[in-house]
Design a protein around this motif. Structure first.
Motif, PDB file in Angstrom:
ATOM      1  N   VAL A  29       0.068 -20.071  -9.429  1.00 28.97           N
ATOM      2  CA  VAL A  29       1.274 -20.340 -10.216  1.00 28.97           C
ATOM      3  C   VAL A  29       1.970 -21.620  -9.764  1.00 28.97           C
ATOM      4  CG1 VAL A  29       3.646 -19.512 -10.506  1.00 28.97           C
ATOM      5  CG2 VAL A  29       1.733 -18.010 -11.041  1.00 28.97           C
ATOM      6  N   VAL A  30       2.038 -21.846  -8.449  1.00 28.02           N
ATOM      7  CA  VAL A  30       2.759 -23.022  -7.950  1.00 28.02           C
ATOM      8  C   VAL A  30       1.862 -24.231  -7.761  1.00 28.02           C
ATOM      9  CG1 VAL A  30       4.428 -21.527  -6.798  1.00 28.02           C
ATOM     10  CG2 VAL A  30       2.501 -22.455  -5.475  1.00 28.02           C
ATOM     11  N   GLY A  31       0.537 -24.061  -7.923  1.00 26.60           N
ATOM     12  CA  GLY A  31      -0.387 -25.183  -7.769  1.00 26.60           C
ATOM     13  C   GLY A  31      -0.535 -25.645  -6.338  1.00 26.60           C
ATOM     14  N   LEU A  32      -0.700 -24.698  -5.415  1.00 23.52           N
ATOM     15  CA  LEU A  32      -0.824 -25.030  -3.997  1.00 23.52           C
ATOM     16  C   LEU A  32      -2.279 -24.911  -3.541  1.00 23.52           C
ATOM     17  CD1 LEU A  32       0.295 -25.607  -1.168  1.00 23.52           C
ATOM     18  CD2 LEU A  32       0.815 -23.168  -0.953  1.00 23.52           C
ATOM     19  N   PRO A  33      -2.890 -25.985  -3.066  1.00 25.49           N
ATOM     20  CA  PRO A  33      -4.251 -25.890  -2.524  1.00 25.49           C
ATOM     21  C   PRO A  33      -4.302 -24.891  -1.382  1.00 25.49           C
ATOM     22  CG  PRO A  33      -3.583 -28.187  -2.783  1.00 25.49           C
ATOM     23  CD  PRO A  33      -2.354 -27.358  -2.995  1.00 25.49           C
ATOM     24  N   ALA A  34      -5.403 -24.144  -1.306  1.00 24.69           N
ATOM     25  CA  ALA A  34      -5.476 -23.078  -0.305  1.00 24.69           C
ATOM     26  C   ALA A  34      -6.875 -22.954   0.273  1.00 24.69           C
ATOM     27  CB  ALA A  34      -5.057 -21.746  -0.923  1.00 24.69           C
ATOM     28  N   VAL A  35      -6.907 -22.554   1.540  1.00 30.21           N
ATOM     29  CA  VAL A  35      -8.125 -22.072   2.186  1.00 30.21           C
ATOM     30  C   VAL A  35      -7.922 -20.577   2.380  1.00 30.21           C
ATOM     31  CG1 VAL A  35      -9.552 -22.104   4.262  1.00 30.21           C
ATOM     32  CG2 VAL A  35      -8.656 -24.244   3.319  1.00 30.21           C
ATOM     33  N   LEU A  36      -8.801 -19.766   1.811  1.00 27.50           N
ATOM     34  CA  LEU A  36      -8.639 -18.323   1.799  1.00 27.50           C
ATOM     35  C   LEU A  36      -9.702 -17.661   2.669  1.00 27.50           C
ATOM     36  CD1 LEU A  36      -7.957 -17.928  -2.029  1.00 27.50           C
ATOM     37  CD2 LEU A  36      -6.272 -17.982  -0.177  1.00 27.50           C
ATOM     38  N   VAL A  37      -9.243 -16.735   3.509  1.00 22.32           N
ATOM     39  CA  VAL A  37     -10.120 -16.014   4.442  1.00 22.32           C
ATOM     40  C   VAL A  37      -9.994 -14.530   4.117  1.00 22.32           C
ATOM     41  CG1 VAL A  37     -10.782 -15.709   6.853  1.00 22.32           C
ATOM     42  CG2 VAL A  37      -9.505 -17.770   6.172  1.00 22.32           C
ATOM     43  N   PRO A  38     -10.874 -13.971   3.283  1.00 19.07           N
ATOM     44  CA  PRO A  38     -10.730 -12.564   2.900  1.00 19.07           C
ATOM     45  C   PRO A  38     -10.791 -11.633   4.109  1.00 19.07           C
ATOM     46  CG  PRO A  38     -12.324 -13.670   1.488  1.00 19.07           C
ATOM     47  CD  PRO A  38     -12.017 -14.611   2.613  1.00 19.07           C
ATOM     48  N   LEU A  39      -9.993 -10.571   4.055  1.00 13.68           N
ATOM     49  CA  LEU A  39     -10.089  -9.553   5.092  1.00 13.68           C
ATOM     50  C   LEU A  39     -11.506  -9.014   5.153  1.00 13.68           C
ATOM     51  CD1 LEU A  39      -6.823  -7.476   4.563  1.00 13.68           C
ATOM     52  CD2 LEU A  39      -7.500  -8.586   6.687  1.00 13.68           C
ATOM     53  N   PRO A  40     -12.034  -8.784   6.361  1.00 14.88           N
ATOM     54  CA  PRO A  40     -13.421  -8.340   6.479  1.00 14.88           C
ATOM     55  C   PRO A  40     -13.605  -6.845   6.253  1.00 14.88           C
ATOM     56  CG  PRO A  40     -12.463  -8.657   8.653  1.00 14.88           C
ATOM     57  CD  PRO A  40     -11.426  -9.112   7.659  1.00 14.88           C
ATOM     58  N   HIS A  41     -12.504  -6.108   6.059  1.00 14.91           N
ATOM     59  CA  HIS A  41     -12.631  -4.664   5.830  1.00 14.91           C
ATOM     60  C   HIS A  41     -12.034  -4.301   4.481  1.00 14.91           C
ATOM     61  CE1 HIS A  41      -8.401  -4.617   7.085  1.00 14.91           C
ATOM     62  NE2 HIS A  41      -8.765  -5.257   8.177  1.00 14.91           N
ATOM     63  N   GLY A  42     -11.951  -3.027   4.177  1.00 10.37           N
ATOM     64  CA  GLY A  42     -11.518  -2.588   2.857  1.00 10.37           C
ATOM     65  C   GLY A  42     -12.709  -2.498   1.920  1.00 10.37           C
ATOM     66  N   ASN A  43     -12.454  -2.583   0.614  1.00  8.64           N
ATOM     67  CA  ASN A  43     -13.550  -2.464  -0.356  1.00  8.64           C
ATOM     68  C   ASN A  43     -14.009  -3.817  -0.888  1.00  8.64           C
ATOM     69  OD1 ASN A  43     -11.540  -3.242  -2.100  1.00  8.64           O
ATOM     70  ND2 ASN A  43     -11.604  -1.422  -3.401  1.00  8.64           N
ATOM     71  N   ALA A  84     -12.162 -15.170  -6.292  1.00  3.49           N
ATOM     72  CA  ALA A  84     -13.339 -15.761  -6.939  1.00  3.49           C
ATOM     73  C   ALA A  84     -12.986 -16.773  -8.018  1.00  3.49           C
ATOM     74  CB  ALA A  84     -14.216 -14.651  -7.507  1.00  3.49           C
ATOM     75  N   GLY A  85     -12.080 -16.437  -8.920  1.00  3.49           N
ATOM     76  CA  GLY A  85     -11.762 -17.347 -10.007  1.00  3.49           C
ATOM     77  C   GLY A  85     -11.106 -18.626  -9.527  1.00  3.49           C
ATOM     78  N   LEU A  86     -10.202 -18.512  -8.559  1.00  6.00           N
ATOM     79  CA  LEU A  86      -9.522 -19.687  -8.024  1.00  6.00           C
ATOM     80  C   LEU A  86     -10.499 -20.591  -7.294  1.00  6.00           C
ATOM     81  CD1 LEU A  86      -6.831 -21.136  -7.630  1.00  6.00           C
ATOM     82  CD2 LEU A  86      -6.450 -19.736  -5.595  1.00  6.00           C
ATOM     83  N   VAL A  87     -11.436 -20.007  -6.572  1.00  7.85           N
ATOM     84  CA  VAL A  87     -12.442 -20.802  -5.869  1.00  7.85           C
ATOM     85  C   VAL A  87     -13.361 -21.506  -6.862  1.00  7.85           C
ATOM     86  CG1 VAL A  87     -14.422 -20.679  -4.301  1.00  7.85           C
ATOM     87  CG2 VAL A  87     -12.342 -19.373  -3.787  1.00  7.85           C
ATOM     88  N   ARG A  88     -13.796 -20.777  -7.902  1.00  9.55           N
ATOM     89  CA  ARG A  88     -14.664 -21.391  -8.915  1.00  9.55           C
ATOM     90  C   ARG A  88     -13.980 -22.568  -9.600  1.00  9.55           C
ATOM     91  NH1 ARG A  88     -16.026 -16.023 -10.328  1.00  9.55           N
ATOM     92  NH2 ARG A  88     -14.503 -16.104 -12.034  1.00  9.55           N
ATOM     93  N   SER A  89     -12.668 -22.472  -9.782  1.00  8.11           N
ATOM     94  CA  SER A  89     -11.937 -23.541 -10.471  1.00  8.11           C
ATOM     95  C   SER A  89     -11.787 -24.795  -9.618  1.00  8.11           C
ATOM     96  CB  SER A  89     -10.546 -23.040 -10.867  1.00  8.11           C
ATOM     97  OG  SER A  89      -9.677 -23.023  -9.743  1.00  8.11           O
ATOM     98  N   VAL A 104     -10.624 -23.018  -1.322  1.00  9.84           N
ATOM     99  CA  VAL A 104     -11.871 -22.930  -0.550  1.00  9.84           C
ATOM    100  C   VAL A 104     -11.898 -21.551   0.097  1.00  9.84           C
ATOM    101  CG1 VAL A 104     -13.137 -23.835   1.440  1.00  9.84           C
ATOM    102  CG2 VAL A 104     -11.932 -25.404  -0.110  1.00  9.84           C
ATOM    103  N   LEU A 105     -13.045 -20.892   0.063  1.00  4.93           N
ATOM    104  CA  LEU A 105     -13.184 -19.575   0.681  1.00  4.93           C
ATOM    105  C   LEU A 105     -14.107 -19.655   1.889  1.00  4.93           C
ATOM    106  CD1 LEU A 105     -13.404 -16.160  -0.984  1.00  4.93           C
ATOM    107  CD2 LEU A 105     -15.179 -16.739   0.673  1.00  4.93           C
ATOM    108  N   ILE A 106     -13.683 -18.995   2.982  1.00  8.53           N
ATOM    109  CA  ILE A 106     -14.500 -18.921   4.194  1.00  8.53           C
ATOM    110  C   ILE A 106     -14.454 -17.484   4.700  1.00  8.53           C
ATOM    111  CG2 ILE A 106     -12.521 -19.734   5.548  1.00  8.53           C
ATOM    112  CD1 ILE A 106     -16.239 -20.234   6.442  1.00  8.53           C
ATOM    113  N   GLU A 107     -15.607 -16.935   5.029  1.00  9.51           N
ATOM    114  CA  GLU A 107     -15.654 -15.556   5.536  1.00  9.51           C
ATOM    115  C   GLU A 107     -15.015 -15.480   6.918  1.00  9.51           C
ATOM    116  OE1 GLU A 107     -16.452 -13.102   3.798  1.00  9.51           O
ATOM    117  OE2 GLU A 107     -17.574 -13.967   2.131  1.00  9.51           O
ATOM    118  N   ASP A 108     -14.427 -14.337   7.223  1.00  5.12           N
ATOM    119  CA  ASP A 108     -13.719 -14.147   8.480  1.00  5.12           C
ATOM    120  C   ASP A 108     -14.611 -14.444   9.682  1.00  5.12           C
ATOM    121  OD1 ASP A 108     -11.103 -12.858   9.683  1.00  5.12           O
ATOM    122  OD2 ASP A 108     -12.769 -11.943  10.764  1.00  5.12           O
ATOM    123  N   ARG A 109     -15.857 -14.000   9.639  1.00  2.63           N
ATOM    124  CA  ARG A 109     -16.760 -14.195  10.787  1.00  2.63           C
ATOM    125  C   ARG A 109     -17.104 -15.663  11.002  1.00  2.63           C
ATOM    126  NH1 ARG A 109     -19.730 -12.064   6.630  1.00  2.63           N
ATOM    127  NH2 ARG A 109     -21.431 -13.367   5.834  1.00  2.63           N
TER     128      ARG A 109
END
Length: 374
Positions: free
Chosen positions: A285-299, A307-312, A316-321
């Motif tokens: 909504v605010v147009g802020l570039p982000a690096v996202l690190v999904p939680l490694p647990h949960g579902n 996914a959609g924001l990264v595809r656009s 940038v997405l990086i796995e926790d490990r």
């Protein structure tokens, strides 16, 4: 027995959800939008006695009623044996609220209290409206969608029957934020240099520990390269320095909490965060570039949220490990100091943002309430 309609003609809305800010924040945004569209509407929130709603809902001016918290044990245990009786009790408590408030509609945003509220509404013949924040729905909303009059989702492609994409309801202060206009004042209010490249880091209330460790080890290299870092560590958490006291370096600021995330979004050139549904929606909504690190647990919902924001190209997405000090040095440092790439990411993120989700939800809810009274 169905609730007796109110005698004053005001619509009565019961909103169920709580525990974390991810549930309480959209609940409050929806509540405010309903009152804006239907002045005089009576709003009652259902939560538990231990969640954030105990503080945030009354502070926002709305009534809070509580029911027992009934988490679903993930492993065989005594709590699992007690689950049926506890759940039935919570449904009875929720039904009493539905009847007492003469509810015209019950709205759920997920979480522990939503499932009892859905069943209570059904037994009282009151329509149910659901909002699912995550791209991968939780148990309560998967079940509730089967009986709901309206189903709304924050992300396109969320698999719930009859789902209508509306976006994520959020505070107007975020939805209407102009980052460029507010940047200098936001940085000043946060104790930052208005003219320095700025990385802001937040791991959320439950996912901060591993991010804090990696970030703490990478901080010396970041500040040496001229990047200032505001590190929101989470309540009760800190990044220790070599002597065990909180790490202190020129250009590095650590705080446990910031009141008003719009200041964070305005101040940052780049945000490093988990991929909770609210965070993904708000940076879009605010147009802020982000690096996202999904939680490694949960579902795995956080990976799907992003996914959609990264595809656009907005994030940038990086796995926790894989989120290590070396990765921060090799990937984040070049990014936060590249204005052209940040601007391209900002445009891509902004194009995905939905800025009127609260109003859209209010319209769905009032429509469902109207169906009942016709």
């Amino acid at each position: 027995m169905a609730p007796t309609p109110s005698t004053d003609g005001a619509v009565s809305v019961v909103l169920a959800g709580g525990g974390t800010a991810g549930h309480v924040s959209p609940l409050l945004a929806i509540a405010h939008a309903i009152v804006e569209q239907r002045p005089g509407a009576r709003i009652t929130a259902i939560g538990t006695r231990t969640g954030m709603e105990t503080r945030l809902v009354p502070a926002a001016g709305f009534e809070l009623r509580t029911i027992d918290r009934v988490p679903l044990p993930r492993r065989p245990s005594l709590d699992l044996l007690k689950l049926p009786a506890r759940f039935v009790r919570a449904v009875r408590q929720a039904r009493r609220i539905v009847l007492d408030t003469r509810a015209d509609v019950v709205v759920g945003v997920g979480g522990y209290v939503s499932a009892p509220a859905y069943l209570a509404a059904r037994s009282a013949r009151v329509p149910v409206v659901i909002h699912e924040a995550n791209a991968r729905p939780g148990i309560a909303n998967r079940a509730g969608a089967r009986i709901a009059a309206r189903v709304a989702v924050a992300f396109e492609g969320t698999k719930l029957p009859g789902a209508v994409p509306v976006g994520m309801p959020m505070r107007r202060g975020i939805a209407a934020l102009d980052r460029t206009a507010e940047r200098t004042s936001a940085r000043t209010s946060l104790g930052l240099d208005p003219d320095r490249a700025t990385l802001i880091v937040t791991g959320g209330s439950s996912g901060a520990a591993s991010m804090n460790r990696s970030l703490g080890a990478a901080v010396p290299g970041l500040v040496a390269a001229g990047v200032q870092v505001l590190h929101i560590t989470g309540r009760g958490k800190q990044v220790p320095g070599p002597d065990g006291t909180p790490l202190a370096l020129p250009g590095y600021h650590q705080v446990e909490f910031v009141d008003g995330m719009e200041r964070v979004y305005a101040a940052a050139d780049l945000l490093l965060a988990r991929a909770g549904a609210a965070t993904v929606s708000e940076v879009s909504v605010v147009g802020l570039p982000a690096v996202l690190v999904p939680l490694p647990h949960g579902n795995g919902e956080q990976r799907f949220n992003a996914a959609g924001l990264v595809r656009s190209g907005g994030a940038v997405l990086i796995e926790d490990r894989e989120f290590t000090p070396a990765w921060i040095r090799d990937q984040i440092l070049p990014l936060v100091t590249d204005p052209a790439r940040l601007e391209a990411m900002s445009r891509a993120a902004y194009a995905l943002g939905v800025r009127d989700a609260d109003r859209r939800m209010a319209e769905l809810i009032l429509s469902a309430a109207g169906d009942r009274t016709q």
